[in-house]
Design a protein around this motif. Structure first.
Motif, short mmCIF file in Angstrom:
data_model
loop_
_atom_site.label_atom_id
_atom_site.label_comp_id
_atom_site.label_asym_id
_atom_site.label_seq_id
_atom_site.Cartn_x
_atom_site.Cartn_y
_atom_site.Cartn_z
N ARG A 1 -9.44 -50.34 55.49
CA ARG A 1 -8.95 -50.35 56.98
C ARG A 1 -7.81 -51.40 56.87
O ARG A 1 -8.21 -52.50 57.26
CB ARG A 1 -10.27 -50.42 57.75
N LYS A 2 -6.70 -51.04 56.82
CA LYS A 2 -5.52 -51.72 56.85
C LYS A 2 -4.42 -50.93 57.91
O LYS A 2 -4.57 -49.93 58.02
CB LYS A 2 -4.87 -52.06 55.88
N CYS A 3 -3.64 -51.87 58.35
CA CYS A 3 -2.52 -51.10 59.17
C CYS A 3 -1.17 -51.15 58.57
O CYS A 3 -0.91 -52.21 58.04
CB CYS A 3 -2.26 -51.71 60.64
N PHE A 4 -0.23 -50.12 58.39
CA PHE A 4 0.84 -49.83 57.84
C PHE A 4 1.83 -50.55 58.70
O PHE A 4 1.59 -50.51 59.97
CB PHE A 4 1.20 -48.49 57.53
N PRO A 5 2.79 -51.21 58.30
CA PRO A 5 4.10 -51.78 59.26
C PRO A 5 4.57 -50.38 59.60
O PRO A 5 4.69 -49.31 59.15
CB PRO A 5 4.99 -52.29 58.12
N GLU B 1 7.57 -44.98 59.96
CA GLU B 1 8.72 -44.38 60.26
C GLU B 1 9.45 -43.53 59.09
O GLU B 1 9.61 -42.47 59.41
CB GLU B 1 9.78 -45.01 60.92
N MET B 2 9.40 -44.23 58.01
CA MET B 2 10.18 -43.38 56.79
C MET B 2 9.27 -42.72 56.22
O MET B 2 9.73 -41.53 55.77
CB MET B 2 10.23 -44.83 55.68
N ILE B 3 8.00 -42.61 56.09
CA ILE B 3 7.18 -41.63 55.66
C ILE B 3 7.39 -40.32 56.61
O ILE B 3 7.42 -39.09 56.12
CB ILE B 3 5.63 -42.02 55.61
N ALA B 4 7.38 -40.65 57.86
CA ALA B 4 7.44 -39.46 58.83
C ALA B 4 8.97 -38.92 58.63
O ALA B 4 9.14 -37.47 58.81
CB ALA B 4 7.28 -39.97 60.37
N LEU C 1 6.49 -36.49 64.54
CA LEU C 1 5.61 -37.07 63.51
C LEU C 1 5.45 -38.40 63.58
O LEU C 1 4.23 -38.99 63.66
CB LEU C 1 5.84 -36.51 62.21
N PHE C 2 6.31 -39.19 63.73
CA PHE C 2 6.24 -40.74 63.70
C PHE C 2 5.46 -41.08 65.17
O PHE C 2 4.50 -41.91 65.09
CB PHE C 2 7.76 -41.31 63.91
N ASN C 3 5.74 -40.54 66.17
CA ASN C 3 4.79 -40.79 67.50
C ASN C 3 3.48 -40.38 67.27
O ASN C 3 2.64 -41.20 67.59
CB ASN C 3 5.51 -40.07 68.51
N SER C 4 3.09 -39.35 66.57
CA SER C 4 1.73 -39.03 66.13
C SER C 4 1.35 -40.04 65.18
O SER C 4 -0.14 -40.62 65.42
CB SER C 4 1.70 -37.51 65.55
N LEU C 5 1.73 -40.45 64.31
CA LEU C 5 1.01 -41.39 63.14
C LEU C 5 1.11 -42.90 63.81
O LEU C 5 0.02 -43.51 63.60
CB LEU C 5 1.96 -41.40 61.92
N ALA C 6 2.03 -43.10 64.50
CA ALA C 6 2.03 -44.45 65.11
C ALA C 6 0.98 -44.48 66.28
O ALA C 6 0.16 -45.51 66.23
CB ALA C 6 3.44 -44.92 65.81
N SER C 7 0.63 -43.44 67.15
CA SER C 7 -0.17 -43.40 67.96
C SER C 7 -1.78 -43.49 67.46
O SER C 7 -2.59 -44.32 68.05
CB SER C 7 0.04 -42.40 68.84
N GLU C 8 -1.82 -42.78 66.51
CA GLU C 8 -3.08 -42.83 65.75
C GLU C 8 -3.53 -44.19 65.18
O GLU C 8 -4.53 -44.65 65.35
CB GLU C 8 -3.01 -41.96 64.48
N GLN C 9 -2.44 -44.70 64.46
CA GLN C 9 -2.94 -46.31 64.11
C GLN C 9 -3.14 -47.26 65.11
O GLN C 9 -3.94 -48.06 65.09
CB GLN C 9 -1.46 -46.54 63.25
N ASN C 10 -2.26 -46.93 66.26
CA ASN C 10 -2.36 -47.90 67.44
C ASN C 10 -3.96 -47.95 68.13
O ASN C 10 -4.73 -48.82 68.55
CB ASN C 10 -1.51 -47.89 68.32
#
Length: 270
Positions: free
Chosen positions: A5-9, A14-17, A57-66
């Motif tokens: 359970r860690k958070c990505f920078p 963004e780059m993965i998206a 995709l970035f918005n979806s992934l970032a929102s999930e992590q938040n």
């Protein structure tokens, strides 16, 4: 593997998206939507609003992590998007995307293996660290002045950094060259015995003095070693169970390159 359970920078997300959601080379919008749902991530695409796939995709992934304060589902999404079974007919594309994604994952200590499973690696802290991991194997072989026959027989695999197949195809190429030069049709140790025995078809030196005959015998043993150690096992083991690192591949290819260079000066005496 158990995902920590860690958070990505944010920049890694963004780059993965950008890679997976690339307009020309990435996944389609419908594919991204399906894999987001499978990974339990809410798709933040707004109907009727024109936004690039990569940004949605970035918005979806970032929102999930938040929301969950970890990157577990992001890794699950990547795993679904890059499942090897989806690329059976396009392995080159699979390796291209996997390589680019792995450059980013290196900064958080993960790597997506050819099997589609994640494994933990040493965390990269600089661009140089990532470049070392992602170096094109073909360039490495050329920089080491590898024999042209290696490039000839495994060019496609080298271009996609496929270490397993690079070694397998280079070995096949070496034995095929011996068949072509000798006119024999057998394979493996039987081929080596027939071609480089005490009554050889091919020789790599003048085969006159005791030292020359010992060298010839040593070359024969080296070829048998390559056959037994690196060729035969891969014929019986599943690809996912036969792990070959970049360093292993380069060293094995170096040995094969040496064998080709000795064959460059062959003489056919019977």
């Amino acid at each position: 593997m158990a995902i920590l359970r860690k958070c990505f920078p944010v920049n890694v997300i963004e780059m993965i998206a950008n890679i997976i959601g690339d307009t020309d080379k990435g996944l389609t919008g419908s594919e991204i939507h399906r894999f987001l749902l499978q990974a339990n991530i809410e798709d933040k695409t707004q109907e009727g609003v024109m936004v690039a796939k990569r940004k949605n995709l970035f918005n979806s992934l970032a929102s999930e992590q938040n929301k969950n304060k970890c990157s577990n589902n992001i890794l699950r999404f990547i795993g679904y998007a890059l499942a090897p079974s989806r690329y059976i007919k396009n392995e080159e594309e699979f390796e291209r995307i996997r390589s680019e994604v792995n450059q980013q994952l290196a900064f958080v200590g993960y790597e997506l293996a050819e099997s589609g499973k994640f494994r933990e690696i040493a965390v990269a802290s600089t661009i140089s660290d990532v470049q070392i991991k992602a170096n094109n194997l073909k360039q490495e072989v050329e920089q080491r002045k590898g024999h042209s026959e290696i490039i000839k027989y495994c060019k496609a695999e080298l271009l996609v950094n496929n270490y397993f197949h690079a070694v397998l195809e280079a070995n096949k190429g070496l034995f095929q060259r011996i068949r072509d030069l000798s006119g024999m049709k057998t394979d493996g140790n039987k081929l080596i015995e027939e071609v480089f025995s005490k009554n050889p078809i091919l020789i790599i030196n003048n085969f006159q003095t005791s030292s020359e005959k010992n060298e010839h015998e040593g070359f024969c043993s080296l070829l048998k070693g390559l056959c037994s150690m690196f060729r035969n096992p891969t014929a019986h083991e599943p690809k996912v169970d036969w792990e070959i690192s970049e360093q292993d591949a380069l060293e094995i290819l170096g040995i094969i390159s040496y064998c080709h260079r000795r064959l460059d000066n062959y003489q056919k005496i019977r």
